[in-house]
Write an enzyme that holds these catalytic residues in place. Structure first.
Site, PDB file in Angstrom:
ATOM      1  N   LYS A  87      38.281  64.760  88.489  1.00 45.29           N
ATOM      2  CA  LYS A  87      38.765  63.410  88.531  1.00 45.29           C
ATOM      3  C   LYS A  87      39.358  63.188  89.939  1.00 45.29           C
ATOM      4  O   LYS A  87      39.090  62.305  90.892  1.00 45.29           O
ATOM      5  CB  LYS A  87      40.021  63.063  87.620  1.00 45.29           C
ATOM      6  CG  LYS A  87      39.480  63.164  86.072  1.00 45.29           C
ATOM      7  CD  LYS A  87      40.697  62.953  85.148  1.00 45.29           C
ATOM      8  CE  LYS A  87      41.727  63.856  85.222  1.00 45.29           C
ATOM      9  NZ  LYS A  87      41.440  65.099  84.663  1.00 45.29           N
TER      10      LYS A  87
ATOM     11  N   ARG B 272      46.326  58.259  79.499  1.00 45.40           N
ATOM     12  CA  ARG B 272      46.019  59.528  78.708  1.00 45.40           C
ATOM     13  C   ARG B 272      46.635  59.485  77.191  1.00 45.40           C
ATOM     14  O   ARG B 272      46.256  60.159  76.672  1.00 45.40           O
ATOM     15  CB  ARG B 272      46.920  60.485  79.237  1.00 45.40           C
ATOM     16  CG  ARG B 272      46.204  61.372  80.198  1.00 45.40           C
ATOM     17  CD  ARG B 272      47.315  62.483  80.684  1.00 45.40           C
ATOM     18  NE  ARG B 272      46.509  63.907  81.139  1.00 45.40           N
ATOM     19  CZ  ARG B 272      46.410  64.137  82.387  1.00 45.40           C
ATOM     20  NH1 ARG B 272      46.639  63.183  83.444  1.00 45.40           N
ATOM     21  NH2 ARG B 272      45.922  65.315  82.472  1.00 45.40           N
TER      22      ARG B 272
ATOM     23  N   ARG C  39      40.809  77.695  90.786  1.00 48.40           N
ATOM     24  CA  ARG C  39      41.610  76.963  91.984  1.00 48.40           C
ATOM     25  C   ARG C  39      42.915  77.353  91.580  1.00 48.40           C
ATOM     26  O   ARG C  39      43.696  77.515  92.675  1.00 48.40           O
ATOM     27  CB  ARG C  39      41.578  75.397  91.154  1.00 48.40           C
ATOM     28  CG  ARG C  39      42.492  74.618  92.258  1.00 48.40           C
ATOM     29  CD  ARG C  39      42.664  73.236  91.631  1.00 48.40           C
ATOM     30  NE  ARG C  39      43.323  72.754  90.437  1.00 48.40           N
ATOM     31  CZ  ARG C  39      43.379  71.813  89.623  1.00 48.40           C
ATOM     32  NH1 ARG C  39      42.644  70.783  90.063  1.00 48.40           N
ATOM     33  NH2 ARG C  39      44.147  71.830  88.494  1.00 48.40           N
TER      34      ARG C  39
ATOM     35  N   ARG D 197      49.438  75.516  91.763  1.00 45.53           N
ATOM     36  CA  ARG D 197      50.007  74.562  90.662  1.00 45.53           C
ATOM     37  C   ARG D 197      50.425  75.549  89.454  1.00 45.53           C
ATOM     38  O   ARG D 197      49.698  76.273  88.924  1.00 45.53           O
ATOM     39  CB  ARG D 197      48.830  73.690  90.161  1.00 45.53           C
ATOM     40  CG  ARG D 197      48.392  72.157  90.881  1.00 45.53           C
ATOM     41  CD  ARG D 197      47.535  71.512  90.454  1.00 45.53           C
ATOM     42  NE  ARG D 197      47.666  71.076  88.895  1.00 45.53           N
ATOM     43  CZ  ARG D 197      46.754  70.125  88.439  1.00 45.53           C
ATOM     44  NH1 ARG D 197      46.033  69.417  89.216  1.00 45.53           N
ATOM     45  NH2 ARG D 197      46.846  69.886  87.371  1.00 45.53           N
TER      46      ARG D 197
ATOM     47  N   ARG E 222      46.149  72.447  77.774  1.00 45.91           N
ATOM     48  CA  ARG E 222      46.077  71.155  78.370  1.00 45.91           C
ATOM     49  C   ARG E 222      44.572  70.860  77.918  1.00 45.91           C
ATOM     50  O   ARG E 222      44.404  69.489  77.528  1.00 45.91           O
ATOM     51  CB  ARG E 222      45.613  71.263  79.995  1.00 45.91           C
ATOM     52  CG  ARG E 222      47.038  71.428  80.781  1.00 45.91           C
ATOM     53  CD  ARG E 222      46.808  72.111  82.219  1.00 45.91           C
ATOM     54  NE  ARG E 222      45.936  71.326  82.978  1.00 45.91           N
ATOM     55  CZ  ARG E 222      45.568  71.999  84.291  1.00 45.91           C
ATOM     56  NH1 ARG E 222      45.902  73.137  84.365  1.00 45.91           N
ATOM     57  NH2 ARG E 222      44.927  71.044  85.035  1.00 45.91           N
TER      58      ARG E 222
HETATM   59  P1  AP5 Z   1      39.554  68.241  90.363  1.00 49.40           P
HETATM   60  O1  AP5 Z   1      38.856  67.414  90.911  1.00 49.40           O
HETATM   61  O2  AP5 Z   1      41.036  68.646  90.691  1.00 49.40           O
HETATM   62  O3  AP5 Z   1      39.706  67.845  88.872  1.00 49.40           O
HETATM   63  P2  AP5 Z   1      40.541  67.075  87.919  1.00 49.40           P
HETATM   64  O4  AP5 Z   1      39.896  66.341  86.889  1.00 49.40           O
HETATM   65  O5  AP5 Z   1      41.565  66.303  88.872  1.00 49.40           O
HETATM   66  O6  AP5 Z   1      41.526  68.388  87.086  1.00 49.40           O
HETATM   67  P3  AP5 Z   1      43.192  68.377  87.188  1.00 49.40           P
HETATM   68  O7  AP5 Z   1      43.556  69.750  86.810  1.00 49.40           O
HETATM   69  O8  AP5 Z   1      43.923  67.685  88.398  1.00 49.40           O
HETATM   70  O9  AP5 Z   1      43.529  67.558  85.840  1.00 49.40           O
HETATM   71  P4  AP5 Z   1      44.504  67.215  84.778  1.00 49.40           P
HETATM   72  O10 AP5 Z   1      43.980  66.108  84.075  1.00 49.40           O
HETATM   73  O11 AP5 Z   1      44.846  68.423  84.069  1.00 49.40           O
HETATM   74  O12 AP5 Z   1      45.660  66.947  85.927  1.00 49.40           O
HETATM   75  P5  AP5 Z   1      46.863  65.904  86.175  1.00 49.40           P
HETATM   76  O13 AP5 Z   1      47.256  66.312  87.651  1.00 49.40           O
HETATM   77  O14 AP5 Z   1      46.165  64.526  86.035  1.00 49.40           O
HETATM   78  O15 AP5 Z   1      38.650  69.875  90.287  1.00 49.40           O
HETATM   79  C1  AP5 Z   1      39.027  70.862  89.596  1.00 49.40           C
HETATM   80  C2  AP5 Z   1      38.559  72.159  90.253  1.00 49.40           C
HETATM   81  O16 AP5 Z   1      37.054  72.056  90.274  1.00 49.40           O
HETATM   82  C3  AP5 Z   1      38.886  71.855  91.976  1.00 49.40           C
HETATM   83  O17 AP5 Z   1      39.189  73.196  92.427  1.00 49.40           O
HETATM   84  C4  AP5 Z   1      37.620  71.318  92.504  1.00 49.40           C
HETATM   85  O18 AP5 Z   1      37.329  71.759  93.685  1.00 49.40           O
HETATM   86  C5  AP5 Z   1      36.338  72.095  91.516  1.00 49.40           C
HETATM   87  N1  AP5 Z   1      35.414  71.098  91.432  1.00 49.40           N
HETATM   88  C6  AP5 Z   1      35.422  69.752  91.253  1.00 49.40           C
HETATM   89  N2  AP5 Z   1      34.124  69.420  91.198  1.00 49.40           N
HETATM   90  C7  AP5 Z   1      33.290  70.613  90.884  1.00 49.40           C
HETATM   91  C8  AP5 Z   1      31.983  70.531  91.084  1.00 49.40           C
HETATM   92  N3  AP5 Z   1      31.034  69.424  90.833  1.00 49.40           N
HETATM   93  N4  AP5 Z   1      31.465  71.735  90.784  1.00 49.40           N
HETATM   94  C9  AP5 Z   1      32.263  72.902  90.843  1.00 49.40           C
HETATM   95  N5  AP5 Z   1      33.528  72.737  91.110  1.00 49.40           N
HETATM   96  C10 AP5 Z   1      34.198  71.615  91.101  1.00 49.40           C
HETATM   97  O19 AP5 Z   1      48.062  66.230  85.299  1.00 49.40           O
HETATM   98  C11 AP5 Z   1      48.784  67.504  85.056  1.00 49.40           C
HETATM   99  C12 AP5 Z   1      49.955  67.022  84.256  1.00 49.40           C
HETATM  100  O20 AP5 Z   1      50.718  66.087  84.514  1.00 49.40           O
HETATM  101  C13 AP5 Z   1      49.383  67.166  82.738  1.00 49.40           C
HETATM  102  O21 AP5 Z   1      49.153  68.018  82.089  1.00 49.40           O
HETATM  103  C14 AP5 Z   1      50.599  66.062  82.304  1.00 49.40           C
HETATM  104  O22 AP5 Z   1      51.412  66.964  81.864  1.00 49.40           O
HETATM  105  C15 AP5 Z   1      50.951  65.284  83.503  1.00 49.40           C
HETATM  106  N6  AP5 Z   1      50.534  64.048  83.414  1.00 49.40           N
HETATM  107  C16 AP5 Z   1      49.750  63.590  84.485  1.00 49.40           C
HETATM  108  N7  AP5 Z   1      49.303  62.412  84.004  1.00 49.40           N
HETATM  109  C17 AP5 Z   1      49.891  61.940  82.923  1.00 49.40           C
HETATM  110  C18 AP5 Z   1      49.975  60.705  82.096  1.00 49.40           C
HETATM  111  N8  AP5 Z   1      49.373  59.712  82.464  1.00 49.40           N
HETATM  112  N9  AP5 Z   1      50.476  61.079  80.932  1.00 49.40           N
HETATM  113  C19 AP5 Z   1      51.365  62.009  80.556  1.00 49.40           C
HETATM  114  N10 AP5 Z   1      51.345  63.089  81.222  1.00 49.40           N
HETATM  115  C20 AP5 Z   1      50.772  63.103  82.437  1.00 49.40           C
HETATM  116 MG    MG Z   2      43.504  65.957  89.457  1.00 50.64          MG
END
Ligand code: AP5
Ligand code: MG
Length: 198
Positions: free
Chosen positions: A14, A89, A128, A134, A145
């Site tokens: 994402k 979410r 990562r 993180r 997660r």
């Molecule tokens: P990346 O692009 O970072 O993927 P992502 O989907 O953004 O992954 P996240 O870990 O950020 O998702 P998340 O939903 O758990 O975290 P968030 O910050 O939203 O890619 C991942 C890795 O893969 C990177 O190293 C990248 O380089 C690599 N990659 C990318 N594309 C690739 C490809 N094509 N091939 C190979 N490698 C690739 O949320 C974190 C926490 O915050 C949640 O758990 C929750 O506690 C809280 N939170 C956030 N939003 C909410 C909400 N709306 N409601 C409640 N709690 C929330």
């Molecule tokens: Mg992310």
């Protein structure tokens, strides 16, 4: 405004794809995860609450997130549009978003769901975790997660399917290949909009 939701499990790309969308379409990137991490870094009251949930791999309560997002959306009025990354979410959050956008006569134009197998997600996030700093990029929290995503977040898919704005995108392959798939879907929305105006 063009309002995009980028959706998918942890590690589905994402954040990576959002950056490319922002460059190509000039949208504002709203990542609730990044906003929460910034609050944690600054040691704010919101950050302290968020940390308790994030470190366990659980969701931060809806009212906290919706309050934060409401404030952020106000700052995006008058821009070309937004890409929401990591929000909504829960179905509650999706309903709140609908109401917030409706106040401005707006709606979610497209939800792009990045589809990636669990094994690949775990591989990406563990890799990562070696450098990201993180606190949620470790084996135990990653597993939690992904479970929370399946149990609490996937119902959001049906919510948007019902609105006719859901698009599935294969989330494996190179970053550029995936982006090309996303572009095809976004451009179709823009094209449809132009033909309606005429
Ligand atoms: P990346 O692009 O970072 O993927 P992502 O989907 O953004 O992954 P996240 O870990 O950020 O998702 P998340 O939903 O758990 O975290 P968030 O910050 O939203 O890619 C991942 C890795 O893969 C990177 O190293 C990248 O380089 C690599 N990659 C990318 N594309 C690739 C490809 N094509 N091939 C190979 N490698 C690739 O949320 C974190 C926490 O915050 C949640 O758990 C929750 O506690 C809280 N939170 C956030 N939003 C909410 C909400 N709306 N409601 C409640 N709690 C929330
Ligand atoms: Mg992310």
């Amino acid at each position: 405004m063009l309002n995009i939701v980028i959706f998918g499990p942890p590690g589905s790309g994402k954040g990576t794809q959002s950056k490319k969308v922002v460059e190509a379409y000039g949208l504002e990137h709203i990542s609730t995860g990044e906003m929460l991490r910034s609050e944690m870094k600054n040691g704010t009251a919101l950050g302290v609450i968020a940390k308790k949930h994030i470190d366990k791999g659980h969701l931060v309560p809806d009212h906290v997130i919706v309050g934060m997002l409401t404030r952020k959306l106000k700052t995006c009025r008058g821009t070309k549009g937004i890409i929401l990354d990591g929000f909504p979410r829960t179905v509650n959050q999706a309903e709140a978003l609908d109401q917030l956008l409706a106040q401005y006569g707006d709606q979610v134009d497209i939800l792009l769901n990045l589809e990636v197998e669990d094994e690949e997600l775990i591989k990406r996030l563990l890799k990562r975790g070696e450098t990201s700093g993180r606190t949620d990029d470790n084996g135990k929290t990653i597993a939690e997660r992904i479970l929370v995503y399946k149990q609490v977040t996937t119902p959001v898919i049906d919510f948007y399917k019902g609105k006719g704005v859901y698009r599935s995108v294969k989330g494996t392959g190179s970053v550029d290949e995936i982006f090309a798939r996303m572009q095809t879907a976004i451009d179709a929305v823009l094209h449809e909009r132009m033909t309606k105006v005429k």
